[in-house]
Design an enzyme around this catalytic site. Structure first.
Site, mmCIF file in Angstrom:
data_model
loop_
_atom_site.group_PDB
_atom_site.id
_atom_site.type_symbol
_atom_site.label_atom_id
_atom_site.label_comp_id
_atom_site.label_asym_id
_atom_site.label_seq_id
_atom_site.Cartn_x
_atom_site.Cartn_y
_atom_site.Cartn_z
ATOM 1 N N LYS A 200 0.842 -1.193 0.000
ATOM 2 C CA LYS A 200 0.000 0.000 0.000
ATOM 3 C C LYS A 200 0.880 1.247 0.000
ATOM 4 C CE LYS A 200 -0.525 -0.194 5.027
ATOM 5 N NZ LYS A 200 -1.467 -0.251 6.163
ATOM 6 N N ARG B 145 -10.144 -0.501 15.613
ATOM 7 C CA ARG B 145 -10.050 0.293 14.393
ATOM 8 C C ARG B 145 -11.045 -0.344 13.419
ATOM 9 N NH1 ARG B 145 -4.184 1.079 11.719
ATOM 10 N NH2 ARG B 145 -4.663 -1.038 11.045
ATOM 11 N N TYR C 42 17.179 29.689 8.719
ATOM 12 C CA TYR C 42 16.018 30.376 9.270
ATOM 13 C C TYR C 42 15.988 30.265 10.792
ATOM 14 C CZ TYR C 42 14.043 30.667 4.561
ATOM 15 O OH TYR C 42 13.825 30.952 3.240
ATOM 16 N N MET D 49 13.103 24.483 2.653
ATOM 17 C CA MET D 49 12.333 23.840 1.597
ATOM 18 C C MET D 49 13.203 23.030 0.642
ATOM 19 S SD MET D 49 9.753 25.495 -1.247
ATOM 20 C CE MET D 49 8.490 25.908 -0.049
#
Length: 371
Positions: A43, A140, A264, A316
């Site tokens: 998955k 669940r 930063y 980023m």
């Protein structure tokens, strides 16, 4: 790989997927659970490793387990003729015809799905393999034990071929054998006298609770060479190999003086003269933004390599590492963000997450190469 992580693209970042490691890990599952058949869980795009790599590498599995019919379509269109298990069953009743056409096995975990299957059988369709899921404490998906036997008899009357299934909530807690044993006891008591194979064990149970395997095991994270607990030390005994290696390069070097800050927010302050390597990888590539100072990165250093710590906040597109222990590192030096030299679980631990998340979160902009 030479001097460049990937000479065919402008930005030097690459996730390489190693098919031999996939095959090795599947073989280890067979050694640990020799009496069980294997659902290889793929998955989430094979935990971020891509379906193509999984299909090419894990074709000796007994079946693939995934989430939805569109992924099953992909497998069939690319030649997979073995069994496919839909781990959450069907999401809508109108998927039944497609699931039947694709020869999928279905997990059944709720009353609505049983209703759909009964109506489908009433129309004269041939039976489908069903994995009836019991909620033994995970709370669940799954039917409570008090409802399970009724569900079994409803599906059995509709002539479905039924397997018994549950999922352990704490198998990844190595010291919680009583919790696993408690769920197993509930499961065994509930299915007593009911025919059908069983499916119990995820990766954690395969590694640490081999009294609770069942006829079908469902390895996921261990196939990719990472730990169910999030701690690499916990799987060293299993001799698994990392399948994904995330590489990049140093694209710049900064010389800092004592007192200079980095990035930063200036989170890290240099205490002495030091060289800082700027690496082409950031949170937009899937690297965790909250990686702490000290998170390991392997850096090539002349003819060798050394692990260097991250210093300063991940941004980023880049992250920064302390090169004081890599004096020969230069612009163009290859780095490994995780893989053979730096286990993904170590990076995850320094980022307050788990290896699963990092592997699944590699961004689409990162090129993938199957080796």
């Amino acid at each position: 790989m030479g001097a460049s992580a990937n000479s065919l693209i402008n930005r030097p970042i690459l996730a390489s997927i190693h098919t031999q490691a996939f095959q090795h890990n599947l073989n280890r599952v067979r050694e640990l659970a020799p009496e069980s058949k294997i659902w290889a869980v793929i998955k989430a795009r094979a935990y971020g490793h891509c379906f193509e790599a999984a299909l090419n590498s894990l074709a000796s599995t007994d079946g693939f387990a995934l989430l939805d019919t569109q992924d099953a379509v992909w497998l069939r269109e690319h030649g997979w003729q073995g069994r496919i298990l839909l781990l959450e069953g069907l999401f809508h009743e109108n998927e039944l015809d497609l699931a039947k056409e694709l020869h999928c096995d279905l997990v059944v975990h709720c009353e609505a799905q049983i209703d759909w299957l009964e109506r489908y059988a009433d129309k004269g369709h041939k039976p489908i393999n069903v994995f009836l899921k019991m909620n033994t404490g995970m709370n669940r998906l799954g039917l409570k034990p008090t409802a399970y036997r009724i569900a079994y008899h409803r599906l059995h009357s509709a002539r479905y071929r039924i397997h018994h299934m549950t999922h352990f909530a704490n198998a990844d807690h190595i010291d919680q054998q009583p919790t696993v044993s408690g769920q197993l006891e509930v499961f065994n008591q509930t299915i007593e006298g009911l025919e059908g194979p069983t499916s119990l064990a995820n990766s954690a149970a395969i590694l640490w609770h081999r009294n609770a395997l069942g006829d079908w095991v469902r390895p996921g994270i261990m196939l990719y060479g990472a730990s169910p607990t999030g701690l690499y030390a916990d799987i060293e005994h299993a001799h698994l190999n990392a399948v994904m290696q995330l590489h990049s390069e140093i694209i710049d070097i900064q010389e800092l003086q004592a007192g200079d800050r980095i990035g930063y927010g200036g989170r890290y302050q240099a205490t002495e003269v030091m060289r800082i390597g700027i690496i082409a990888c950031g949170y937009a590539d899937g690297y965790p933004r909250h990686a702490k100072d000290g998170t390991p990165v392997w850096v090539s250093n002349g003819n060798d390599g050394v692990v260097c710590p991250i210093v300063g906040r991940v941004s980023m597109d880049v992250l920064t590492v302390d090169l004081r222990h890599a004096p020969e590192a230069k612009i163009g030096s290859v780095v490994e963000l995780w893989g053979d030299r730096v286990p993904v679980d170590q990076v995850a631990q320094m980022s307050d997450t788990i290896g699963y998340e990092l592997l699944c979160a590699v961004a689409p902009r990162v090129p993938v190469k199957i080796i």
